[in-house]
Design a protein around this motif. Sequence first.
Motif, short mmCIF file in Angstrom:
data_model
loop_
_atom_site.label_atom_id
_atom_site.label_comp_id
_atom_site.label_asym_id
_atom_site.label_seq_id
_atom_site.Cartn_x
_atom_site.Cartn_y
_atom_site.Cartn_z
N UNK A 7 2.85 2.95 3.31
CA UNK A 7 1.93 2.34 2.17
C UNK A 7 2.63 0.35 2.76
N UNK A 8 1.43 -0.69 2.41
CA UNK A 8 2.20 -2.03 2.35
C UNK A 8 2.20 -2.57 0.79
N UNK A 13 -2.14 1.43 -2.44
CA UNK A 13 -1.53 2.47 -2.43
C UNK A 13 -0.04 2.47 -1.99
N UNK A 14 1.19 2.70 -2.87
CA UNK A 14 2.30 4.20 -1.86
C UNK A 14 1.84 5.39 -2.03
N UNK A 15 2.57 5.80 -0.76
CA UNK A 15 2.56 7.05 -0.81
C UNK A 15 3.81 7.67 -0.18
N UNK A 75 1.88 9.36 -5.11
CA UNK A 75 0.88 8.37 -4.90
C UNK A 75 1.25 7.37 -6.07
N UNK A 76 1.41 6.31 -5.86
CA UNK A 76 2.00 5.14 -6.86
C UNK A 76 0.72 4.01 -6.25
N UNK A 138 9.70 2.20 -4.42
CA UNK A 138 9.18 2.95 -5.17
C UNK A 138 9.16 4.28 -4.53
N UNK A 139 8.84 4.54 -2.84
CA UNK A 139 8.53 6.07 -2.72
C UNK A 139 9.97 6.73 -2.85
N UNK A 140 11.11 5.47 -2.03
CA UNK A 140 11.99 6.89 -2.18
C UNK A 140 13.41 7.03 -3.56
#
Length: 392
Positions: A7-8, A13-15, A75-76, A138-140
């Motif tokens: 994700x960017x 989305x952030x995945x 997913x965020x 955020x995904x970490x």
Amino acid sequence: MRYMTAGESHGPEEMAIIEGIPAGLTLTADMINQQLQRRQKGYGRGARQQIEHDTVAILGGVRHQQTLGSPITLNVHNRDHNNWADIMDPNIAETPENSTRKVLRPRPGHADLVGGMKYGHANDLRNVLERSSARETVMRVAVGAVAKTLLAEVGIDVHGFVVNIGPVRTPLEQLTDFTDLTALRAQSEQFETRTLDAETDQAMRELIDQTKRDRNTVGGTVEVIATGVPAGLGSYVAANTKLDSRIAQAIVSINAFKGVEFGGGFANAEAFGSEVMDEIGWQADRGFYRTSNHLGGFEGGMTTGEPIVVKGVVKPIPTLYRPMESVNIATHETDRASIERSDTTAVPTAAVIAEAMVAITLAQAMLDKFDADQLVRFKAQVDQYRTELKEF
């Protein structure tokens, strides 16, 4: 256990996909969201946090709040994508209308220039900064929440807090006041700077306020402590099996981190061996233990059974509202660096991210050593191993 994020920063989305979590672990979105909310807090954060309200969607690997042993997909949604939808749309070709907000003046200290050179993004360095942005963390933190949930099942706790922001330092002598990480967590989480007392919190806030007025940024140091970790994780037999080296890599992999130390760290270089080595004791009810922890819970690349203590140095954020000198990549003329919306400091948030990375690395080490198929066997093997250690 392994994971990948995608994700960017201003993409839709952030995945993340996590592989190798045992079946039978209770996992809910609320459990992950608690950690995501901690990441968004912190004195000195910028306007982006007023836009985003990070919440996770679990899209695979969990049924009826229980992990299945299959890959877990998280997913965020990036709410700020609404303001960038045309510019960041992956499904339409480039046009003059959707190519605004180009970045041609790289920021010193950021990945902009080197990333553009490496991947050939000579037309727009936004292609670099969108992924190199700390938004990826955020995904970490989401993955770290899963790891912390697993570790808690076997009595391992992990917590991060702030040691210093710029010249303002937390009096670490206070750590002896806390009997466990639950008490330490309750104390540090009540302050927006994640320090340990109100006086230091106020001094840090005043420093951040002045730095913001100066249109500058400020860094600091964070500390992560992990308790309940059994002895013998990692190995001395090869360079890539040493667990402290893996934790060091995990910490430095976080945006803006430029240094790592364990236990007494660099201060040990100014001491004598008799002051640094952790002497060994034995008691029937606990087995072998160390009478101090100057080495931060590691000997020979392996855990000793003492708390893991690791610090990470966070440089100031490279986006300055008083931009530094740079060079326009299109004209090669001297110019001022680009300005992207940013924070004055992210050190309080960095403590949460470092905590997540330590938790991920410890979870990986535990799952390397013990059964990773189902939680019941995993816990049974850990219990048996703890008994072996006590009886050694």
